[in-house]
Design a protein around this motif. Structure first.
Motif, PDB file in Angstrom:
ATOM      1  N   VAL A  40     -16.406 -46.551 -59.246  1.00  9.15           N
ATOM      2  CA  VAL A  40     -15.918 -46.939 -60.567  1.00  9.15           C
ATOM      3  C   VAL A  40     -14.745 -46.032 -60.915  1.00  9.15           C
ATOM      4  CG1 VAL A  40     -16.488 -47.296 -62.990  1.00  9.15           C
ATOM      5  CG2 VAL A  40     -18.236 -47.665 -61.231  1.00  9.15           C
ATOM      6  N   ALA A  41     -13.575 -46.640 -61.057  1.00 15.88           N
ATOM      7  CA  ALA A  41     -12.332 -45.902 -61.298  1.00 15.88           C
ATOM      8  C   ALA A  41     -12.058 -45.867 -62.795  1.00 15.88           C
ATOM      9  CB  ALA A  41     -11.175 -46.568 -60.559  1.00 15.88           C
ATOM     10  N   MET A  42     -12.215 -44.693 -63.377  1.00 16.37           N
ATOM     11  CA  MET A  42     -11.984 -44.545 -64.815  1.00 16.37           C
ATOM     12  C   MET A  42     -10.523 -44.166 -65.062  1.00 16.37           C
ATOM     13  SD  MET A  42     -15.416 -42.407 -65.945  1.00 16.37           S
ATOM     14  CE  MET A  42     -15.049 -41.057 -64.804  1.00 16.37           C
ATOM     15  N   ASP A  43      -9.777 -45.113 -65.581  1.00 18.67           N
ATOM     16  CA  ASP A  43      -8.381 -44.856 -65.934  1.00 18.67           C
ATOM     17  C   ASP A  43      -7.618 -44.255 -64.755  1.00 18.67           C
ATOM     18  OD1 ASP A  43      -6.185 -44.818 -67.714  1.00 18.67           O
ATOM     19  OD2 ASP A  43      -6.560 -42.717 -68.219  1.00 18.67           O
ATOM     20  N   ASP A  44      -7.842 -44.800 -63.562  1.00 19.78           N
ATOM     21  CA  ASP A  44      -7.221 -44.256 -62.340  1.00 19.78           C
ATOM     22  C   ASP A  44      -6.881 -45.413 -61.411  1.00 19.78           C
ATOM     23  OD1 ASP A  44      -6.480 -42.983 -59.989  1.00 19.78           O
ATOM     24  OD2 ASP A  44      -8.055 -41.472 -60.093  1.00 19.78           O
ATOM     25  N   SER A  45      -5.691 -45.957 -61.567  1.00 17.15           N
ATOM     26  CA  SER A  45      -5.295 -47.131 -60.791  1.00 17.15           C
ATOM     27  C   SER A  45      -5.111 -46.811 -59.310  1.00 17.15           C
ATOM     28  CB  SER A  45      -4.005 -47.729 -61.354  1.00 17.15           C
ATOM     29  OG  SER A  45      -2.952 -46.769 -61.330  1.00 17.15           O
ATOM     30  N   GLU A  46      -4.873 -45.540 -58.968  1.00 19.66           N
ATOM     31  CA  GLU A  46      -4.683 -45.192 -57.562  1.00 19.66           C
ATOM     32  C   GLU A  46      -5.936 -45.440 -56.729  1.00 19.66           C
ATOM     33  OE1 GLU A  46      -2.944 -41.373 -56.779  1.00 19.66           O
ATOM     34  OE2 GLU A  46      -1.847 -41.396 -58.678  1.00 19.66           O
ATOM     35  N   LEU A  47      -7.095 -45.444 -57.356  1.00 17.27           N
ATOM     36  CA  LEU A  47      -8.339 -45.646 -56.614  1.00 17.27           C
ATOM     37  C   LEU A  47      -8.542 -47.098 -56.181  1.00 17.27           C
ATOM     38  CD1 LEU A  47     -10.852 -43.374 -58.567  1.00 17.27           C
ATOM     39  CD2 LEU A  47      -9.566 -42.861 -56.487  1.00 17.27           C
ATOM     40  N   ALA A  48      -7.752 -48.009 -56.729  1.00 19.05           N
ATOM     41  CA  ALA A  48      -7.926 -49.428 -56.404  1.00 19.05           C
ATOM     42  C   ALA A  48      -7.726 -49.707 -54.919  1.00 19.05           C
ATOM     43  CB  ALA A  48      -6.964 -50.277 -57.236  1.00 19.05           C
ATOM     44  N   THR A  49      -6.937 -48.889 -54.256  1.00 20.65           N
ATOM     45  CA  THR A  49      -6.649 -49.106 -52.834  1.00 20.65           C
ATOM     46  C   THR A  49      -7.288 -48.022 -51.964  1.00 20.65           C
ATOM     47  OG1 THR A  49      -4.546 -47.901 -53.099  1.00 20.65           O
ATOM     48  CG2 THR A  49      -4.484 -50.312 -53.305  1.00 20.65           C
ATOM     49  N   VAL A  63     -12.515 -49.199 -64.977  1.00 19.29           N
ATOM     50  CA  VAL A  63     -12.836 -49.213 -66.401  1.00 19.29           C
ATOM     51  C   VAL A  63     -11.746 -48.424 -67.118  1.00 19.29           C
ATOM     52  CG1 VAL A  63     -15.330 -49.435 -66.072  1.00 19.29           C
ATOM     53  CG2 VAL A  63     -14.328 -47.166 -66.303  1.00 19.29           C
ATOM     54  N   ALA A  64     -11.425 -48.849 -68.309  1.00 17.55           N
ATOM     55  CA  ALA A  64     -10.333 -48.232 -69.061  1.00 17.55           C
ATOM     56  C   ALA A  64     -10.830 -47.018 -69.840  1.00 17.55           C
ATOM     57  CB  ALA A  64      -9.724 -49.247 -70.026  1.00 17.55           C
ATOM     58  N   ARG A  65      -9.926 -46.098 -70.086  1.00 17.26           N
ATOM     59  CA  ARG A  65     -10.210 -44.959 -70.964  1.00 17.26           C
ATOM     60  C   ARG A  65     -10.422 -45.473 -72.388  1.00 17.26           C
ATOM     61  NH1 ARG A  65      -8.995 -39.365 -71.185  1.00 17.26           N
ATOM     62  NH2 ARG A  65      -8.193 -39.498 -69.050  1.00 17.26           N
ATOM     63  N   GLU A  66     -11.317 -44.842 -73.123  1.00 16.73           N
ATOM     64  CA  GLU A  66     -11.528 -45.173 -74.520  1.00 16.73           C
ATOM     65  C   GLU A  66     -10.777 -44.179 -75.401  1.00 16.73           C
ATOM     66  OE1 GLU A  66     -15.602 -45.790 -75.544  1.00 16.73           O
ATOM     67  OE2 GLU A  66     -15.974 -47.130 -73.840  1.00 16.73           O
ATOM     68  N   PRO A  67     -10.592 -44.496 -76.679  1.00 16.24           N
ATOM     69  CA  PRO A  67      -9.813 -43.590 -77.537  1.00 16.24           C
ATOM     70  C   PRO A  67     -10.334 -42.157 -77.556  1.00 16.24           C
ATOM     71  CG  PRO A  67     -10.084 -45.707 -78.618  1.00 16.24           C
ATOM     72  CD  PRO A  67     -10.916 -45.765 -77.366  1.00 16.24           C
ATOM     73  N   HIS A  68     -11.651 -41.980 -77.448  1.00 14.23           N
ATOM     74  CA  HIS A  68     -12.213 -40.633 -77.498  1.00 14.23           C
ATOM     75  C   HIS A  68     -12.296 -39.963 -76.131  1.00 14.23           C
ATOM     76  CE1 HIS A  68     -13.064 -40.427 -81.720  1.00 14.23           C
ATOM     77  NE2 HIS A  68     -13.878 -41.452 -81.711  1.00 14.23           N
ATOM     78  N   GLY A  69     -11.943 -40.673 -75.060  1.00 11.76           N
ATOM     79  CA  GLY A  69     -12.006 -40.047 -73.747  1.00 11.76           C
ATOM     80  C   GLY A  69     -12.545 -40.963 -72.674  1.00 11.76           C
ATOM     81  N   LEU A  70     -12.943 -40.376 -71.565  1.00 10.23           N
ATOM     82  CA  LEU A  70     -13.461 -41.169 -70.451  1.00 10.23           C
ATOM     83  C   LEU A  70     -14.855 -41.691 -70.765  1.00 10.23           C
ATOM     84  CD1 LEU A  70     -12.386 -38.979 -67.391  1.00 10.23           C
ATOM     85  CD2 LEU A  70     -11.324 -41.107 -68.191  1.00 10.23           C
ATOM     86  N   PRO A  71     -15.114 -42.956 -70.486  1.00  6.78           N
ATOM     87  CA  PRO A  71     -16.406 -43.561 -70.802  1.00  6.78           C
ATOM     88  C   PRO A  71     -17.412 -43.336 -69.663  1.00  6.78           C
ATOM     89  CG  PRO A  71     -14.941 -45.256 -69.993  1.00  6.78           C
ATOM     90  CD  PRO A  71     -14.153 -43.964 -69.984  1.00  6.78           C
ATOM     91  N   ALA A 188     -22.639 -45.362 -76.312  1.00  4.71           N
ATOM     92  CA  ALA A 188     -22.033 -44.744 -77.488  1.00  4.71           C
ATOM     93  C   ALA A 188     -21.534 -43.334 -77.170  1.00  4.71           C
ATOM     94  CB  ALA A 188     -23.029 -44.694 -78.646  1.00  4.71           C
ATOM     95  N   TYR A 189     -22.061 -42.722 -76.104  1.00  3.25           N
ATOM     96  CA  TYR A 189     -21.568 -41.417 -75.676  1.00  3.25           C
ATOM     97  C   TYR A 189     -20.269 -41.624 -74.910  1.00  3.25           C
ATOM     98  CZ  TYR A 189     -26.155 -39.515 -76.847  1.00  3.25           C
ATOM     99  OH  TYR A 189     -27.293 -39.131 -77.513  1.00  3.25           O
ATOM    100  N   VAL A 190     -19.214 -40.980 -75.368  1.00  4.20           N
ATOM    101  CA  VAL A 190     -17.904 -41.073 -74.732  1.00  4.20           C
ATOM    102  C   VAL A 190     -17.378 -39.656 -74.556  1.00  4.20           C
ATOM    103  CG1 VAL A 190     -15.537 -41.930 -74.933  1.00  4.20           C
ATOM    104  CG2 VAL A 190     -17.447 -43.328 -75.759  1.00  4.20           C
ATOM    105  N   GLY A 191     -16.761 -39.406 -73.419  1.00  6.68           N
ATOM    106  CA  GLY A 191     -16.290 -38.062 -73.151  1.00  6.68           C
ATOM    107  C   GLY A 191     -17.417 -37.203 -72.603  1.00  6.68           C
TER     108      GLY A 191
END
Length: 286
Positions: A40-49, A63-71, A188-191
């Motif tokens: 699972v690549a959190m806000d890291d497009s380089e991992l796609a390949t 998965v995308a980063r959330e406003p409060h940080g990594l989910p 609900a826990y983020v970061g």
């Protein structure tokens, strides 16, 4: 479980590519390889390949980063769902910094297959910095020195009835049955901080046991850390308050006490908050 057991490994990552590459090599070299490896690549497009290595290649889920940080909680839930969707009977979550011991996957497959009503954790050794050639994957057991704050049964031993507050997500394995009963991680826990202790409480509330299996050994690769983790102060305060609302107590007590000693936080109206001086300084600077 009857018949062959299909095992999936789930790793969540954002950066840490060198550590991930070493984990990849350790999984490929194990006595039993995972049938499925989910990254699972959190806000890291380089991992796609991320490439194949020795016949093992991950299925990457972004998965995308959330406003409060990594989910972190949502990322683990995403990875586990992906592993279960392709028919895995046993799922192992392994922190990106952890190398899999030679028998880690096999040990989780065995114990969860026999005792699916319990979530199992294996001992984790925190390694010293590696030499120029990296860590010797063929000699990891010689470096074995499990973290003293957690149970550390010997290979071949299993410990039942572990304290759920000692659960940590570095390395653990479970069945679909146990995962469904607990309901996964609370998104609900983020970061940084809190979601592990919350998950342990969820296990207890659902009647799911927590055990430790000595044969599933992992080795945490060295990286710099701060103690207490001041860079995660806001995450810790936010997630600690969420945990308090859920369970009526404060997690991460050692860190909160150390933040207080450093003058970074105080208790007001029964809550941990940044000190008034820090809040005022932050507002005047902003």
């Amino acid at each position: 479980m009857s018949g062959p057991v299909r095992v999936g490994v789930v790793t969540i990552a954002s950066g840490r590519h060198e550590h991930l590459a070493a984990q990849h090599a350790s999984l490929a070299a194990g006595s039993r390889r995972p049938d499925t490896w989910v990254l699972v690549a959190m806000d890291d497009s380089e991992l796609a390949t991320w490439p194949e290595r020795d016949g093992l290649r991950p299925a990457v889920h972004p998965v995308a980063r959330e406003p409060h940080g990594l989910p972190l909680a949502r990322a683990r839930n995403t990875g586990v769902a992906a592993a279960l969707d392709v028919g895995c009977d046993v799922v192992v979550c392994l922190d990106v910094d952890c190398l899999a011991g030679p028998d880690l996957v096999a040990a989780y497959a065995d114990v969860v297959g026999r005792r699916p009503g319990t979530v199992w954790s294996g001992p984790v050794t925190y390694l010293d910095p590696p030499g120029p050639a990296g860590y010797p994957l063929d000699r990891l057991p010689a470096l074995d020195a499990p973290h003293p704050a957690r149970p550390a049964p010997a290979p071949g031993e299993e410990v039942d009835g572990a304290n759920p507050d000692l659960f940590w997500s570095l390395s653990f394995g479970f069945s679909a049955e146990a995962w469904t009963a607990a309901g996964g991680f609370d998104e609900a826990y983020v970061g940084y901080g809190g979601e592990d202790t919350d998950f342990g409480r969820r296990l207890g509330a659902a009647g799911v046991g927590l055990g430790w299996v000595g044969a599933a050994r992992a080795y945490h690769q060295w990286h710099p850390v701060s103690d207490p983790p001041v860079e995660h102060l806001d995450d810790i305060l936010r997630n600690a308050a969420l945990f308090h609302d859920r369970w009526g107590g404060w997690p991460m007590g050692g860190w909160l006490s150390e933040f207080e000693r450093l003058g970074l936080v105080e208790q007001r109206a029964g809550r941990w908050v940044r000190t008034a001086e820090r809040v005022s300084a932050g507002r005047s600077a902003g």
